[in-house]
Scaffold this motif. Sequence first.
Motif, PDB file in Angstrom:
ATOM      1  N   MET A 127       0.836  -1.194   0.000  1.00 34.93           N
ATOM      2  CA  MET A 127       0.000   0.000   0.000  1.00 34.93           C
ATOM      3  C   MET A 127       0.875   1.249   0.000  1.00 34.93           C
ATOM      4  N   ALA A 128       0.475   2.237  -0.789  1.00 32.40           N
ATOM      5  CA  ALA A 128       1.208   3.506  -0.834  1.00 32.40           C
ATOM      6  C   ALA A 128       0.203   4.649  -0.848  1.00 32.40           C
ATOM      7  N   GLY A 129       0.434   5.632   0.014  1.00 32.65           N
ATOM      8  CA  GLY A 129      -0.479   6.766   0.091  1.00 32.65           C
ATOM      9  C   GLY A 129       0.173   7.917   0.826  1.00 32.65           C
ATOM     10  N   GLY A 130      -0.535   9.013   0.930  1.00 35.84           N
ATOM     11  CA  GLY A 130      -0.003  10.198   1.586  1.00 35.84           C
ATOM     12  C   GLY A 130      -0.367  11.440   0.802  1.00 35.84           C
ATOM     13  N   PRO A 131       0.093  12.603   1.244  1.00 38.65           N
ATOM     14  CA  PRO A 131      -0.250  13.860   0.572  1.00 38.65           C
ATOM     15  C   PRO A 131       0.113  13.893  -0.905  1.00 38.65           C
ATOM     16  N   MET A 132       1.216  13.222  -1.308  1.00 40.53           N
ATOM     17  CA  MET A 132       1.596  13.252  -2.721  1.00 40.53           C
ATOM     18  C   MET A 132       0.536  12.602  -3.590  1.00 40.53           C
ATOM     19  N   TYR A 133      -0.099  11.536  -3.091  1.00 39.07           N
ATOM     20  CA  TYR A 133      -1.148  10.875  -3.856  1.00 39.07           C
ATOM     21  C   TYR A 133      -2.444  11.688  -3.832  1.00 39.07           C
ATOM     22  N   ALA A 134      -2.712  12.361  -2.710  1.00 42.47           N
ATOM     23  CA  ALA A 134      -3.888  13.235  -2.640  1.00 42.47           C
ATOM     24  C   ALA A 134      -3.724  14.419  -3.588  1.00 42.47           C
ATOM     25  N   LEU A 135      -2.516  14.985  -3.644  1.00 41.92           N
ATOM     26  CA  LEU A 135      -2.258  16.106  -4.546  1.00 41.92           C
ATOM     27  C   LEU A 135      -2.390  15.684  -6.006  1.00 41.92           C
ATOM     28  N   GLU A 136      -1.889  14.489  -6.315  1.00 44.28           N
ATOM     29  CA  GLU A 136      -1.940  14.026  -7.709  1.00 44.28           C
ATOM     30  C   GLU A 136      -3.326  13.539  -8.108  1.00 44.28           C
ATOM     31  N   LYS A 137      -3.914  12.630  -7.342  1.00 47.78           N
ATOM     32  CA  LYS A 137      -5.166  12.003  -7.718  1.00 47.78           C
ATOM     33  C   LYS A 137      -6.391  12.835  -7.344  1.00 47.78           C
ATOM     34  N   GLY A 138      -6.269  13.611  -6.259  1.00 53.82           N
ATOM     35  CA  GLY A 138      -7.400  14.420  -5.841  1.00 53.82           C
ATOM     36  C   GLY A 138      -7.472  15.769  -6.529  1.00 53.82           C
ATOM     37  N   LEU A 139      -6.296  16.364  -6.805  1.00 47.84           N
ATOM     38  CA  LEU A 139      -6.253  17.704  -7.397  1.00 47.84           C
ATOM     39  C   LEU A 139      -5.589  17.742  -8.766  1.00 47.84           C
ATOM     40  N   GLY A 140      -4.912  16.667  -9.150  1.00 50.37           N
ATOM     41  CA  GLY A 140      -4.240  16.646 -10.445  1.00 50.37           C
ATOM     42  C   GLY A 140      -2.965  17.468 -10.472  1.00 50.37           C
ATOM     43  N   TRP A 141      -2.355  17.690  -9.307  1.00 51.72           N
ATOM     44  CA  TRP A 141      -1.161  18.526  -9.206  1.00 51.72           C
ATOM     45  C   TRP A 141       0.069  17.639  -9.032  1.00 51.72           C
ATOM     46  N   LYS A 142       0.498  17.011 -10.104  1.00 54.89           N
ATOM     47  CA  LYS A 142       1.616  16.075 -10.061  1.00 54.89           C
ATOM     48  C   LYS A 142       2.915  16.758  -9.636  1.00 54.89           C
ATOM     49  N   ARG A 143       3.198  17.935 -10.206  1.00 51.92           N
ATOM     50  CA  ARG A 143       4.463  18.610  -9.889  1.00 51.92           C
ATOM     51  C   ARG A 143       4.550  18.998  -8.416  1.00 51.92           C
ATOM     52  N   LEU A 144       3.444  19.498  -7.876  1.00 47.33           N
ATOM     53  CA  LEU A 144       3.451  19.855  -6.457  1.00 47.33           C
ATOM     54  C   LEU A 144       3.576  18.604  -5.597  1.00 47.33           C
ATOM     55  N   ALA A 145       2.989  17.501  -6.069  1.00 44.53           N
ATOM     56  CA  ALA A 145       3.103  16.229  -5.347  1.00 44.53           C
ATOM     57  C   ALA A 145       4.555  15.778  -5.281  1.00 44.53           C
ATOM     58  N   ILE A 146       5.280  15.920  -6.386  1.00 43.87           N
ATOM     59  CA  ILE A 146       6.690  15.552  -6.418  1.00 43.87           C
ATOM     60  C   ILE A 146       7.494  16.448  -5.478  1.00 43.87           C
ATOM     61  N   LEU A 147       7.169  17.749  -5.469  1.00 44.50           N
ATOM     62  CA  LEU A 147       7.862  18.668  -4.559  1.00 44.50           C
ATOM     63  C   LEU A 147       7.639  18.264  -3.108  1.00 44.50           C
ATOM     64  N   PHE A 148       6.401  17.918  -2.762  1.00 41.37           N
ATOM     65  CA  PHE A 148       6.120  17.478  -1.393  1.00 41.37           C
ATOM     66  C   PHE A 148       6.966  16.255  -1.051  1.00 41.37           C
ATOM     67  N   ALA A 149       7.005  15.289  -1.959  1.00 37.27           N
ATOM     68  CA  ALA A 149       7.786  14.079  -1.720  1.00 37.27           C
ATOM     69  C   ALA A 149       9.266  14.407  -1.565  1.00 37.27           C
ATOM     70  N   LEU A 150       9.761  15.333  -2.363  1.00 35.92           N
ATOM     71  CA  LEU A 150      11.168  15.737  -2.284  1.00 35.92           C
ATOM     72  C   LEU A 150      11.470  16.386  -0.940  1.00 35.92           C
TER      73      LEU A 150
END
Length: 455
Positions: A127-150
Amino acid sequence: MSELNDFFSTLSGYLWSWPTIVLLLGTHIYLTVRLRFPQRHILKALKLSITPDKGSSGDVSQFGALATALAATIGTGNIVGVATAVALGGPGSVLWCWLTGVFGMATKYGESLLAVKYRVRTPEGKMAGGPMYALEKGLGWKRLAILFALFTVIASLGIGNTVQANAIAALAEKTYSVSPYITGLIVAVLTGVVIVGGVNSIAKVCEWVVPIMALLYIVGCGYVLWHHADYVMPAIEKICSSAFSPQAMGGGFVGSTILIAARFGIARGLFSNESGLGSASIAAAAAQTRNPVRQALVASTGTFWDTVVICAVTGIVLVSCIMADPTINYSDGAELANMAFGDIPVIGKPLLSFGMFTFAFTTILGWCYYGERSVEYIRGGITTHIYRWVFIVFVFLGSIINLELVWNISDCTNALMAIPNLIAVILLSGVIVRETRTYLWENRLDAPMPPEPED
C-alpha cells in the motif's frame, strides 16, 4: 558554511512568520468546525486503535500504523523541543503548543482520511499513500506532489534522522562519556537491522517500544509534578496568562511577546505532532482498515497522545521546576529537561536517557519509512534501496557533526511540506466531509470502501 546557516535561519524566520502560522492554525480550526468537532469522538477513536480490523486490506494493523506514526512524532520534540519553546518563547508557548494539538487532531484526521482514500497498491503488492497521492489524484497537481515528496525526503534525512541521532550521541557523551563515533555506529547498525524488513518490521518494533517508552516517561513526569506539587497550579496559571499577554519580568522568566510565544509554541507543536505536515498520513495509508474514516479516527489519537497529553505534561513539568527555582539558567532546552528529571532520585537521569534514546530511535525508524515511500513515489525501483543505505550513513554522520545548520534546514523543509499539504486538505475538505458523513455521521463505520486501485 556560516553564510549558508544564516541564509536558512533567515528563510526559516520568513517561513514560520504569521502567514504560515495563520494557515496552520486556521486549517486546524476550519476543519474542526466543518467536521463538527471530530475531537469529540476521541473515546471511539481510542477503542478503534486497539481493535484489529480483520479481513481488511493493508500492510499492517491499525495499531501498527498508529505506532509507526507515533514513533516518528514522539521524539526529541516532546522533551527538548518543548523545553526549547519554553526557553525561547516563555511559558505561554506551552499553551500554544497544546492548542495546536487539540485543534490539530482535526487536521490529522483529514489528511489521514485522504491518504487512505487515494492510496494505491504498488506492483510489489504494498500500500502507498499520503499527501503526494492526494495532490496528484485528488487535485491533479503532479508537480506539487513531487515537490512534497522531495521535501519529505530532505526532512527525513534532517529532522527525522541526523537531529535524532545527534540527540542520542550528545546524551551518551554527556551522561556516560561514550564517544559519538561509537554511539553513531551502534545506532546506525540497529537502524539498518530494523529497516531492512520494511514497514512490517518497523511497525512490529514500534508496537512494542512506543507504549513502553510513553508509559515510563509519563510516570517520570508524574513524580516530578508530585515533587513540585505546590507549583503545579501556579505553573498552569502562568502558562495560560502569558499565552495571551506580554510576559512580565520575574518568576524566573524573561519578557516575551505574544507573537514569540505563539510562533515557538505552534512551530514546536507541529514539530512534535506533525498535524498539518502530512508525514504521518503516509503511515496511515498502510493500515488494514475497511474504510478511510476508521483509520482517520485512529490517526487522530496520535496527536492526542503526542501533544495533548505528553507535550502538555512536559510543559507543566518544566515551568513548575523553573518556578520552584527561579535562579536556574533555563536558556538551554536540553539542560532544562535534564535538570527537571534530576529531581527524581537515582533513576531520574537514566529514565530521561532511556526516554531520549527510545524517542529519538523510533523517530528515526518512522521517518525512514516516510522517506522511503517518498523516494518510491518520485522514482522507485533500486532508488529505494539506495535511499536506505544513504539513510543509515546519515544516522552515523548526524552523531558526529554540528547540527545548527541541519536544524535550520529542517525547520524550512517542515514548512515547505506543510504548505502544499494544508492546501490539499483545504481544497479537498469537501471529500473529507463526504466520507465522514457516509461512514461516521450516518453510523456506518463497519461498511467497507471500494477496492484500492493499482499504481
